[in-house]
Write a protein that holds these residues in place. Structure first.
Motif, PDB file in Angstrom:
ATOM      1  N   GLY A   5      -1.496 -11.182   2.272  1.00 18.04           N
ATOM      2  CA  GLY A   5      -1.853 -11.031   0.875  1.00 18.04           C
ATOM      3  C   GLY A   5      -0.741 -10.362   0.083  1.00 18.04           C
ATOM      4  N   HIS A   6      -0.969 -10.167  -1.206  1.00 22.27           N
ATOM      5  CA  HIS A   6       0.007  -9.486  -2.055  1.00 22.27           C
ATOM      6  C   HIS A   6       0.239  -8.079  -1.515  1.00 22.27           C
ATOM      7  N   ARG A   7       1.506  -7.707  -1.401  1.00 23.34           N
ATOM      8  CA  ARG A   7       1.881  -6.502  -0.651  1.00 23.34           C
ATOM      9  C   ARG A   7       2.716  -5.602  -1.545  1.00 23.34           C
ATOM     10  N   PHE A   8       2.364  -4.289  -1.553  1.00 22.99           N
ATOM     11  CA  PHE A   8       3.031  -3.361  -2.458  1.00 22.99           C
ATOM     12  C   PHE A   8       3.379  -2.061  -1.739  1.00 22.99           C
ATOM     13  N   TYR A   9       4.557  -1.537  -2.082  1.00 22.65           N
ATOM     14  CA  TYR A   9       5.003  -0.242  -1.557  1.00 22.65           C
ATOM     15  C   TYR A   9       4.471   0.880  -2.443  1.00 22.65           C
ATOM     16  N   ILE A  10       3.899   1.901  -1.805  1.00 22.11           N
ATOM     17  CA  ILE A  10       3.396   3.085  -2.502  1.00 22.11           C
ATOM     18  C   ILE A  10       4.171   4.298  -1.979  1.00 22.11           C
ATOM     19  N   GLN A  41      -8.283  -8.503  -2.867  1.00 21.58           N
ATOM     20  CA  GLN A  41      -7.675  -7.710  -1.803  1.00 21.58           C
ATOM     21  C   GLN A  41      -6.163  -7.720  -1.916  1.00 21.58           C
ATOM     22  N   ILE A  42      -5.553  -6.602  -1.585  1.00 21.93           N
ATOM     23  CA  ILE A  42      -4.099  -6.454  -1.545  1.00 21.93           C
ATOM     24  C   ILE A  42      -3.737  -5.703  -0.271  1.00 21.93           C
ATOM     25  N   VAL A  43      -2.439  -5.591  -0.029  1.00 22.13           N
ATOM     26  CA  VAL A  43      -1.939  -4.817   1.101  1.00 22.13           C
ATOM     27  C   VAL A  43      -0.980  -3.759   0.567  1.00 22.13           C
ATOM     28  N   LEU A  44      -1.155  -2.509   1.021  1.00 23.61           N
ATOM     29  CA  LEU A  44      -0.281  -1.404   0.627  1.00 23.61           C
ATOM     30  C   LEU A  44       0.450  -0.883   1.853  1.00 23.61           C
ATOM     31  N   PHE A  45       1.651  -0.361   1.649  1.00 29.33           N
ATOM     32  CA  PHE A  45       2.355   0.322   2.731  1.00 29.33           C
ATOM     33  C   PHE A  45       3.168   1.461   2.146  1.00 29.33           C
ATOM     34  N   ASP A  46       3.345   2.511   2.970  1.00 35.84           N
ATOM     35  CA  ASP A  46       4.019   3.713   2.478  1.00 35.84           C
ATOM     36  C   ASP A  46       5.344   3.992   3.184  1.00 35.84           C
TER      37      ASP A  46
END
Length: 265
Positions: A5-10, A41-46
């Protein structure tokens, strides 16, 4: 968009079960570009090697909130661990190096101030370029599925870069005749490699001497003369192709983040 899914850096630690307000850059993507809605739904990663599946629970131009549901490992970086020390380039050519090196799994990027570098950056310009390169690396990490954003050093001298790459196997790409080809090498998956790429005008004799003094092995990328940005990316691919690739643990070259698996591309 990744397969998840759409993936974003936090840029803050994430935890399953919590709600997180997305930063302005991500909020703009969610509301103005992708036009996502509550329930999507989205995907986050740190940057710690995990992907967090999340659902949007509030979406407006002023505020976007996601609720994290669970976590799973991000895509592992390929072996061996690579640091890229590449000379600064004119125009936006170094931007391309940052983007593609990130996609190819490089862990650390060291912009070099070599003798024949044309680009001269003052303190303000360095700050702006670093911010731009970090943004490019984040966006490339979001796209390619890696869970750790590469560390980008401030521009440094060749001597400083060699010092920072102690413990690495050092490879310097050079156009001189009778230099062994990189395709004749093989690379152990757990031994970190540092690749050195000169500017458009090439290395000076003194720089070659300095590289040799630090046991950097000069290597050719073939019979044709490549542009500096092409040489950087071709060098990464060549090392990947000449490496056996079992899974093995490595740690973040910047000293931050959890250990993560290094597996073949």
């Amino acid at each position: 968009m990744s397969r998840r899914g759409h993936r974003f850096y936090i840029p803050e630690p994430l935890h399953s079960g919590e709600r997180v307000e997305l930063p302005e850059r991500v909020r703009h993507q969610v509301t103005r570009v992708l036009r996502l809605r509550v329930g999507d739904q989205i995907v986050l990663f740190d940057g710690q090697g995990l992907d967090y599946r999340a659902v949007l629970v509030a979406v407006s131009p002023e505020r976007v909130i996601a609720e994290i549901e669970d976590a799973q490992p991000s895509r592992p970086l390929p072996c061996p661990p690579i640091s890229l020390a590449a000379a600064l380039l004119r125009h936006d050519h170094f931007d391309l190096v940052v983007e593609k090196a990130t996609e190819l799994g490089v862990e650390r990027i060291l912009p070099l101030r070599t003798h024949r570098v044309v680009v001269q950056l003052d303190e303000r310009a360095v700050h702006n370029r670093l911010a731009r390169w970090q943004r490019i690396a984040i966006e490339a990490s979001e796209q390619c599925g890696r869970g750790v954003v590469p560390f980008i050093d401030p521009p440094c001298s060749l001597a400083d870069a060699l010092e920072r790459c102690r413990g690495h196997r050092l490879i310097a790409f050079w156009e001189a005749e009778r230099i062994p080809s990189i395709v004749e090498d093989s690379f152990e998956p757990t031994t970190p490699v540092a690749l050195f790429v000169g500017p458009e005008g090439g290395w000076t004799d003194d720089e070659i001497t300095l590289l040799r003094t630090h046991n950097a092995a000069p290597r050719s990328l073939g019979p044709l003369i490549l542009r500096a940005e092409t040489a950087a990316l071709a060098g990464i691919v060549a090392v990947r192709a000449r490496s056996s690739a079992p899974t093995s643990p490595i740690s973040d070259p910047a000293g931050a983040g959890e250990p993560r698996a290094c597996a073949g591309g």
